[in-house]
Design a protein around this motif. Sequence first.
Motif, PDB file in Angstrom:
ATOM      1  N   TRP A 155      -3.553   7.482  -5.192  1.00  0.00           N
ATOM      2  CA  TRP A 155      -2.803   7.105  -3.886  1.00  0.00           C
ATOM      3  C   TRP A 155      -1.333   7.533  -3.746  1.00  0.00           C
TER       4      TRP A 155
ATOM      5  N   LEU B 295       2.413   6.879  -2.396  1.00  0.00           N
ATOM      6  CA  LEU B 295       3.053   5.744  -2.452  1.00  0.00           C
ATOM      7  C   LEU B 295       4.600   5.867  -1.746  1.00  0.00           C
TER       8      LEU B 295
ATOM      9  N   LEU C 184       1.570   4.778 -10.063  1.00  0.00           N
ATOM     10  CA  LEU C 184       0.883   5.096  -8.878  1.00  0.00           C
ATOM     11  C   LEU C 184      -0.732   4.442  -9.066  1.00  0.00           C
TER      12      LEU C 184
END
Length: 139
Positions: free
Chosen positions: A100, A102, A119
């Motif tokens: 994902w 960040l 992450l």
Amino acid sequence: MEIDQPLAYAFASWASAGPGTAAPVSDPALCVPLAEPGRLSVRVQGADGAAVPGAHVWAIGTGATAQTMTGPDGEAELILAADTPATVKALYVRPAGDYWPLRLDDPRLRNGAEMTVELTALSETFEGFPERELLRFSG
């Protein structure tokens, strides 16, 4: 234009004040570089400590935004032309895949310190990912 005169944008209200008169407003697009640019070292890794190569890293400062990519070792160095690590307001990391993105607001960075960004893997969010389908369309 004279080579020894600074460029100025003339607003009608103060243009008659004469050459060399500073503008009454600041230009939000103006970046005043530091005499010695700041440097920020970032290591991007997963929760297991594995390096995340090819991630885009942005440092959003008060004076400008710096951008780079991590190398095969997950390391990146940002050159902060108009900021120091202490004036960075946000750090944004967008991995090439499997994790994902960040955004860290107000990261409170110190000069000379290396920052480690961890992450979250997509597989931690979606059970069985990427082997299992996340969405199926019936037709």
